[in-house]
Design a protein around this motif. Structure first.
Motif, PDB file in Angstrom:
ATOM      1  N   LEU A   3      -1.915  16.983   9.764  1.00 39.58           N
ATOM      2  CA  LEU A   3      -1.463  16.386  11.018  1.00 39.58           C
ATOM      3  C   LEU A   3      -2.429  15.285  11.445  1.00 39.58           C
ATOM      4  CD1 LEU A   3      -0.517  19.588  13.050  1.00 39.58           C
ATOM      5  CD2 LEU A   3       0.895  18.275  11.453  1.00 39.58           C
ATOM      6  N   ASP A   4      -1.938  14.313  12.202  1.00 38.71           N
ATOM      7  CA  ASP A   4      -2.805  13.292  12.778  1.00 38.71           C
ATOM      8  C   ASP A   4      -2.488  13.147  14.262  1.00 38.71           C
ATOM      9  OD1 ASP A   4      -0.559  11.599  13.099  1.00 38.71           O
ATOM     10  OD2 ASP A   4      -0.892  10.672  11.144  1.00 38.71           O
ATOM     11  N   ARG A   5      -3.195  12.279  14.917  1.00 42.76           N
ATOM     12  CA  ARG A   5      -3.060  12.125  16.364  1.00 42.76           C
ATOM     13  C   ARG A   5      -1.637  11.796  16.786  1.00 42.76           C
ATOM     14  NH1 ARG A   5      -5.983   7.380  20.020  1.00 42.76           N
ATOM     15  NH2 ARG A   5      -4.756   7.756  21.919  1.00 42.76           N
ATOM     16  N   HIS A   6      -0.895  11.083  15.948  1.00 39.42           N
ATOM     17  CA  HIS A   6       0.419  10.577  16.326  1.00 39.42           C
ATOM     18  C   HIS A   6       1.564  11.467  15.849  1.00 39.42           C
ATOM     19  CE1 HIS A   6      -1.714   7.019  17.614  1.00 39.42           C
ATOM     20  NE2 HIS A   6      -2.254   6.902  16.405  1.00 39.42           N
ATOM     21  N   THR A   7       1.261  12.696  15.458  1.00 40.50           N
ATOM     22  CA  THR A   7       2.293  13.591  14.946  1.00 40.50           C
ATOM     23  C   THR A   7       3.210  14.070  16.061  1.00 40.50           C
ATOM     24  OG1 THR A   7       2.625  15.520  13.532  1.00 40.50           O
ATOM     25  CG2 THR A   7       0.985  15.729  15.271  1.00 40.50           C
ATOM     26  N   TYR A   8       4.291  14.721  15.698  1.00 42.77           N
ATOM     27  CA  TYR A   8       5.203  15.303  16.678  1.00 42.77           C
ATOM     28  C   TYR A   8       4.496  16.375  17.504  1.00 42.77           C
ATOM     29  CZ  TYR A   8       9.262  13.132  14.419  1.00 42.77           C
ATOM     30  OH  TYR A   8      10.176  12.231  13.917  1.00 42.77           O
ATOM     31  N   LYS A   9       5.011  16.602  18.720  1.00 37.51           N
ATOM     32  CA  LYS A   9       4.447  17.644  19.590  1.00 37.51           C
ATOM     33  C   LYS A   9       4.792  19.038  19.056  1.00 37.51           C
ATOM     34  CE  LYS A   9       2.816  19.651  23.395  1.00 37.51           C
ATOM     35  NZ  LYS A   9       3.413  19.417  24.721  1.00 37.51           N
ATOM     36  N   TRP A  10       6.002  19.213  18.522  1.00 37.12           N
ATOM     37  CA  TRP A  10       6.481  20.545  18.091  1.00 37.12           C
ATOM     38  C   TRP A  10       6.861  20.493  16.604  1.00 37.12           C
ATOM     39  CZ3 TRP A  10       7.595  24.683  21.757  1.00 37.12           C
ATOM     40  CH2 TRP A  10       8.080  25.854  21.154  1.00 37.12           C
ATOM     41  N   HIS A  11       6.273  21.405  15.834  1.00 33.22           N
ATOM     42  CA  HIS A  11       6.585  21.509  14.403  1.00 33.22           C
ATOM     43  C   HIS A  11       7.178  22.878  14.128  1.00 33.22           C
ATOM     44  CE1 HIS A  11       4.309  17.912  12.939  1.00 33.22           C
ATOM     45  NE2 HIS A  11       3.715  18.091  14.106  1.00 33.22           N
ATOM     46  N   ARG A  12       8.413  22.914  13.643  1.00 27.94           N
ATOM     47  CA  ARG A  12       9.066  24.161  13.247  1.00 27.94           C
ATOM     48  C   ARG A  12       9.018  24.223  11.719  1.00 27.94           C
ATOM     49  NH1 ARG A  12      12.097  28.051  15.621  1.00 27.94           N
ATOM     50  NH2 ARG A  12      13.869  28.968  14.533  1.00 27.94           N
ATOM     51  N   LEU A  13       8.189  25.132  11.203  1.00 30.89           N
ATOM     52  CA  LEU A  13       7.854  25.114   9.777  1.00 30.89           C
ATOM     53  C   LEU A  13       8.154  26.453   9.133  1.00 30.89           C
ATOM     54  CD1 LEU A  13       4.380  23.369  10.128  1.00 30.89           C
ATOM     55  CD2 LEU A  13       6.586  22.278   9.634  1.00 30.89           C
ATOM     56  N   LYS A  14       8.755  26.406   7.964  1.00 31.45           N
ATOM     57  CA  LYS A  14       8.959  27.627   7.188  1.00 31.45           C
ATOM     58  C   LYS A  14       8.638  27.350   5.731  1.00 31.45           C
ATOM     59  CE  LYS A  14      13.998  26.961   6.927  1.00 31.45           C
ATOM     60  NZ  LYS A  14      15.311  27.598   7.227  1.00 31.45           N
TER      61      LYS A  14
END
Length: 213
Positions: free
Chosen positions: A34-45
């Motif tokens: 991840l970096d500073r400009h990534t999405y606020k919410w990550h739904r990961l599986k």
């Protein structure tokens, strides 16, 4: 108005309606940085445990946040790790069905310091009660099972929904009041099903309720 780039406000933003944050969903097959400009919410599986590495904290603004959400249908957990150029360290192992909000509260080092907040559905928080009421009959509304000299009430985990290690308190009805009692045995099975039993002779069945936490 669309602005394609960064936008900084020196004081408070007041939105009469709302401010929307982006989200993303993905199936991981390798480490995700991840970096500073990534999405606020990550739904990961994922099918096997994978790592998500937080940004270099020195590149962030104090209070920067991200949410890592691992849905129920993920086959494995996600390890959230703090930044390091060679050996990131696991900050939180997130099991399927859980989501955590991570807030950077110290940006003086690359690793940073992170506040980890468990996000839980209101109807599943540990203090939410499930109450099983029963009478003193041998029907489905009371003590339906008689075996080897014992009457038994069984409450499935799928009914009480308090996981495999619930706390169970038993109360006997006393008019409109309830008195806490101790049955002959309260058994919590490995799958979370709970069995409450009393002797057949003398007949110690009673009307009451079981409270699951």
């Amino acid at each position: 108005m669309d602005r394609r780039g960064d936008f900084r406000v020196g004081r408070t933003i007041i939105a009469d309606r709302r401010v929307d944050f982006g989200a993303t969903a993905a199936t991981l097959s390798a480490t995700k940085d991840l970096d500073r400009h990534t999405y606020k919410w990550h739904r990961l599986k994922n099918t096997t445990t994978q790592n998500v590495i937080l940004p270099n904290a020195t590149t962030l603004l104090l209070g920067w946040q991200v949410v890592i959400d691992v849905p129920d249908d993920s086959a494995a957990a996600v390890n959230v790790q703090t930044y390091h150029d060679t050996t990131p360290a696991t900050l939180k192992n997130i099991e399927p069905g859980r989501a955590y909000e991570l807030t950077c509260v110290d940006i003086s080092t690359e690793v940073g310091e992170w506040h980890v907040n468990f996000l839980e559905e209101a109807d599943k928080i540990p203090t939410e009660r499930y109450v099983k009421s029963f009478d003193d009959s041998d029907t489905a509304s009371g003590w339906p099972t008689l075996s080897n000299g014992y009457h038994t009430i069984t409450v499935l985990e799928s009914e009480h929904e308090r996981g495999t290690k619930p706390t169970v308190d038993i109360f006997q009805a006393d008019g409109s009041d309830f008195i806490q009692v101790t049955p002959d045995r309260v058994k919590v099975a490995a799958n979370g099903d709970v069995s409450i039993r009393v002797p057949e002779n003398p007949d110690l069945r009673f009307e009451g309720e079981a409270i699951f936490i």
